[in-house]
Design a protein around this motif. Structure first.
Motif, PDB file in Angstrom:
ATOM      1  N   UNK A 230       0.817  -1.212   0.000  1.00 43.96           N
ATOM      2  CA  UNK A 230       0.000   0.000   0.000  1.00 43.96           C
ATOM      3  C   UNK A 230       0.850   1.261   0.000  1.00 43.96           C
ATOM      4  N   UNK A 231       1.942   1.248   0.767  1.00 44.83           N
ATOM      5  CA  UNK A 231       2.843   2.405   0.813  1.00 44.83           C
ATOM      6  C   UNK A 231       3.507   2.628  -0.541  1.00 44.83           C
ATOM      7  N   UNK A 232       3.841   1.532  -1.213  1.00 47.88           N
ATOM      8  CA  UNK A 232       4.450   1.679  -2.544  1.00 47.88           C
ATOM      9  C   UNK A 232       3.479   2.364  -3.503  1.00 47.88           C
ATOM     10  N   UNK A 233       2.220   1.934  -3.488  1.00 41.22           N
ATOM     11  CA  UNK A 233       1.228   2.546  -4.368  1.00 41.22           C
ATOM     12  C   UNK A 233       0.987   4.008  -3.987  1.00 41.22           C
ATOM     13  N   UNK A 234       1.033   4.301  -2.693  1.00 41.65           N
ATOM     14  CA  UNK A 234       0.875   5.689  -2.249  1.00 41.65           C
ATOM     15  C   UNK A 234       2.005   6.553  -2.801  1.00 41.65           C
ATOM     16  N   UNK A 235       3.215   6.040  -2.747  1.00 47.22           N
ATOM     17  CA  UNK A 235       4.347   6.803  -3.245  1.00 47.22           C
ATOM     18  C   UNK A 235       4.303   7.014  -4.738  1.00 47.22           C
ATOM     19  N   UNK A 236       3.751   6.051  -5.467  1.00 50.33           N
ATOM     20  CA  UNK A 236       3.711   6.155  -6.931  1.00 50.33           C
ATOM     21  C   UNK A 236       2.485   6.898  -7.440  1.00 50.33           C
ATOM     22  N   UNK A 237       1.338   6.715  -6.781  1.00 49.72           N
ATOM     23  CA  UNK A 237       0.098   7.271  -7.325  1.00 49.72           C
ATOM     24  C   UNK A 237      -0.647   8.165  -6.356  1.00 49.72           C
ATOM     25  N   UNK A 238      -0.936   7.674  -5.157  1.00 52.51           N
ATOM     26  CA  UNK A 238      -1.736   8.445  -4.214  1.00 52.51           C
ATOM     27  C   UNK A 238      -3.184   8.542  -4.672  1.00 52.51           C
TER      28      UNK A 238
ATOM     29  N   UNK B 261       2.020  -0.564 -11.677  1.00 57.44           N
ATOM     30  CA  UNK B 261       3.095   0.155 -10.988  1.00 57.44           C
ATOM     31  C   UNK B 261       3.955   0.926 -11.976  1.00 57.44           C
ATOM     32  N   UNK B 262       4.268   0.289 -13.102  1.00 55.20           N
ATOM     33  CA  UNK B 262       5.088   0.958 -14.116  1.00 55.20           C
ATOM     34  C   UNK B 262       4.370   2.177 -14.667  1.00 55.20           C
ATOM     35  N   UNK B 263       3.099   2.020 -15.005  1.00 56.70           N
ATOM     36  CA  UNK B 263       2.344   3.129 -15.590  1.00 56.70           C
ATOM     37  C   UNK B 263       2.196   4.300 -14.616  1.00 56.70           C
ATOM     38  N   UNK B 264       1.803   4.007 -13.370  1.00 54.42           N
ATOM     39  CA  UNK B 264       1.583   5.127 -12.454  1.00 54.42           C
ATOM     40  C   UNK B 264       2.903   5.776 -12.038  1.00 54.42           C
ATOM     41  N   UNK B 265       3.994   4.995 -12.084  1.00 53.44           N
ATOM     42  CA  UNK B 265       5.303   5.594 -11.813  1.00 53.44           C
ATOM     43  C   UNK B 265       5.684   6.552 -12.934  1.00 53.44           C
ATOM     44  N   UNK B 266       5.420   6.135 -14.178  1.00 51.68           N
ATOM     45  CA  UNK B 266       5.691   7.007 -15.329  1.00 51.68           C
ATOM     46  C   UNK B 266       4.830   8.253 -15.253  1.00 51.68           C
TER      47      UNK B 266
ATOM     48  N   UNK C 129       3.888   9.760 -12.770  1.00 54.35           N
ATOM     49  CA  UNK C 129       4.320  10.637 -11.689  1.00 54.35           C
ATOM     50  C   UNK C 129       5.605  11.393 -11.978  1.00 54.35           C
ATOM     51  N   UNK C 130       6.310  11.041 -13.054  1.00 55.00           N
ATOM     52  CA  UNK C 130       7.547  11.758 -13.404  1.00 55.00           C
ATOM     53  C   UNK C 130       7.193  13.191 -13.816  1.00 55.00           C
ATOM     54  N   UNK C 131       7.796  14.198 -13.177  1.00 49.73           N
ATOM     55  CA  UNK C 131       7.398  15.596 -13.410  1.00 49.73           C
ATOM     56  C   UNK C 131       7.271  16.019 -14.871  1.00 49.73           C
ATOM     57  N   UNK C 132       8.281  15.739 -15.702  1.00 47.04           N
ATOM     58  CA  UNK C 132       8.235  16.174 -17.100  1.00 47.04           C
ATOM     59  C   UNK C 132       7.114  15.468 -17.872  1.00 47.04           C
ATOM     60  N   UNK C 133       6.968  14.178 -17.598  1.00 47.35           N
ATOM     61  CA  UNK C 133       5.900  13.426 -18.268  1.00 47.35           C
ATOM     62  C   UNK C 133       4.539  13.913 -17.800  1.00 47.35           C
ATOM     63  N   UNK C 134       4.427  14.204 -16.512  1.00 49.65           N
ATOM     64  CA  UNK C 134       3.171  14.707 -15.962  1.00 49.65           C
ATOM     65  C   UNK C 134       2.779  16.014 -16.651  1.00 49.65           C
ATOM     66  N   UNK C 135       3.770  16.880 -16.898  1.00 44.53           N
ATOM     67  CA  UNK C 135       3.499  18.135 -17.608  1.00 44.53           C
ATOM     68  C   UNK C 135       3.012  17.856 -19.025  1.00 44.53           C
TER      69      UNK C 135
END
Length: 554
Positions: free
Chosen positions: A125-133, A305-310, A312-318
């Motif tokens: 759960x903590x891992x998902x919180x860190x990646x997605x929230x 996990x891979x998708x939500x981590x991607x 969350x990357x600042x430049x990709x998020x923009x």
């Protein structure tokens, strides 16, 4: 034009605060005492807030109603969208039979329900919180626990309590970085201070989870595993938050904790295996699955996990939201699609029509519809990839999606109502009124500073929103009473995480994930006392850090 008036009731801040707290008291009463269904409690709380905003705080009717619509739409996207896609992805694994293999793989590590709660609710759960929230951690981890055989109420409640430790650094550290703008204090300094508060909670949470499940005696039977889980998480959380910044503490702490506990279970076993009362010992434990089959079964969550981590990357998020201005050709192409799928219309009667009661500056208000950039879209893409991995027909895939949406229609209504309530009281100035009262506590402000964050998260459902809402107030008040502003900002975030488990939005999300529609009151009663206990712990710690433990402030 409407100017927020924090002394709207009789020209008194105290009387205004008493009125402002009524919706909070009403919601708790509606669920805990009257045991209303979640969507009824949410809708009536919204109605109470609208009446008080208009009558007591003199907010124009049109402005109040449109603020509610702004919150309601935010409740659908991104929050509701995350819930639909998360539960949908879980349902796909169940309908295809792959969850049986997932279940077996967890049982192969340990059949003990106490350890399973640490692996899934706390670490995963903590891992998902860190990646997605934004609700995804509780929704997915609670659904997994139910699939493993946990009682839905316990699954949801345990996951909400477990979510306390990682919330401040969730979604790649957004709650911390959000405070840098309004205060001018570097995010790394706030991260250091939060990293000198939350690890104390992180050590305790695994023990608390197991104790809630089985009581003290049976908790002591697995104390070595609890210590491995909690200490490995807490130490990593401290080191990463103090030396790397706010972006990675959750992800790295969760991974270290997960791997450490899994490896520890290979060399240590509890004397007795704890199972739930009347639980049958399944014969499937003797089955053996190849590594390839286990990997395939877990692939939806690996891809997720891979998708939500991607995402969350600042430049990709923009780029996903159409705001990228760099030179990367791939991101520019994504940026065009993101711009096409991002809609930011003004909220009528609210945008620049509400003036801040202190600065007199107009407050912008948008319907924020970031379709491509929403975390729920990343989860949907994971579900699409899963469709091909599991060879699911499109007809069945859409059928499962439709059934999922139908199952959680009432929780979605609850979410929209409670987020609408949050937007109304924020726009009316009612939340700030409560904050100003606590800021009047003078020398005791270090003790009450975390309560501001707790109130903010209870109302908004987000540590990020609570930090943005109260960061400047915390900074100014702390300076005036001789408290270090960095400590006050950290206290706002640390106190806020303890309010997450009783936030109306969180309760609605958890109830939707495990099929507890209409039983939200039970979930609130399950978590409420632990929220208060943990908040009191943070209040005492912050007060001590402002005095005898001041050496802990960076």
């Amino acid at each position: 034009m409407f100017t927020q008036d924090y002394t709207a009731v009789g020209g008194s801040l105290g009387w205004s605060a008493l009125i402002a707290v009524i919706p909070i008291i009403y919601f708790i009463w509606a669920l805990m005492i009257k045991k209303m269904k979640g969507y009824i409690a949410g809708l009536t709380t919204l109605l109470v807030a609208l009446v008080l905003a208009v009558v007591a705080f003199k907010m124009p009717v049109g402005t109040a109603i449109m603020s509610a619509t702004q919150g309601g739409i935010y409740g659908l996207l991104p929050i509701g969208w995350i819930i639909i896609t998360s539960v949908f992805l879980y349902n796909v694994t169940v309908r295809t039979g792959q969850f049986d293999i997932i279940r077996h793989s967890v049982l192969s590590i340990t059949e003990d329900r106490r350890i399973q709660s640490l692996l899934v609710a706390f670490s995963f759960g903590a891992f998902l919180e860190g990646a997605a929230g934004f609700g995804a951690p509780v929704a997915i981890s609670a659904a997994l626990l139910v699939g493993l055989g946990f009682n839905p109420l316990y699954a949801a409640g345990l996951c909400m309590i477990a979510n306390t430790a990682p919330v401040a650094f969730g979604a790649i550290g957004i709650p911390i970085t959000a405070m840098e703008g309004p205060t001018g204090i570097p995010a790394i300094e706030i991260s250091k201070m939060v990293g000198r508060q939350l690890p104390f909670l992180s050590v305790c949470i695994p023990f608390l989870l197991v104790w809630i499940m089985v009581g003290f005696k049976k908790t002591m039977e697995v104390l070595p595993a609890i210590l491995v889980s909690g200490i490995s998480f807490a130490v990593t959380q401290y080191l990463t938050s103090n030396f790397l910044g706010p972006e990675l503490p959750d992800v790295l702490s969760a991974l270290v904790s997960l791997v450490a506990l899994a490896l520890f279970m290979k060399i240590w076993k509890p004397k007795t295996i704890y199972r739930f009362k009347d639980e049958k010992v399944e014969e499937e434990k003797d089955l053996s699955y190849s590594g390839a089959k286990i990997f395939k079964a877990w692939s939806p969550f690996i891809i997720l996990t891979i998708f939500i981590s991607i995402w969350g990357i600042p430049k990709i998020k923009l780029a996903l939201t159409g705001h990228y201005e760099g030179a990367n050709s791939i991101l520019l192409a994504v940026n065009k699609l993101g711009d096409w799928l991002t809609f930011m219309p003004h909220v009528p009667f609210v945008h620049n029509q509400v003036l801040n009661g202190v600065t007199q500056a107009p407050i912008e208000a948008y319907y924020k519809l970031e379709v491509l950039g929403a975390a729920g879209t990343a989860i949907l893409l994971a579900a699409i990839v899963t469709k091909f991995i599991f060879n699911v027909r499109w007809k069945d895939w859409f059928s499962i999606f439709g059934q999922t949406a139908n199952e959680i229609k009432f929780p979605l209504l609850t979410i929209c109502a409670v987020v609408g309530y949050a937007y109304v009281v924020n726009a009316a100035g009612m939340t700030t009124t409560l904050g100003l009262v606590l800021a009047k506590t003078g020398a005791l402000f270090p003790f009450f500073s975390p309560v501001l964050g707790w109130i903010g998260v209870f109302i908004t459902g987000s540590d990020t929103s609570a930090n943005v809402l109260f960061a400047k107030l915390q900074q100014v008040t702390a300076t005036s009473v001789g408290m270090d502003p960095v400590l006050a900002l950290a206290a706002n975030s640390s106190g806020g995480v303890t309010g997450k488990m009783i936030s109306p939005q969180s309760i609605a999300v958890a109830a939707a994930a495990v099929g507890l529609m209409g039983r939200e009151s039970e979930l609130l009663r399950f978590t409420f006392k632990y929220s208060i206990i943990l908040l009191l712990f943070v209040c005492i710690l912050t007060f001590l850090q402002s005095n005898v433990l001041s050496f802990m402030i960076p």
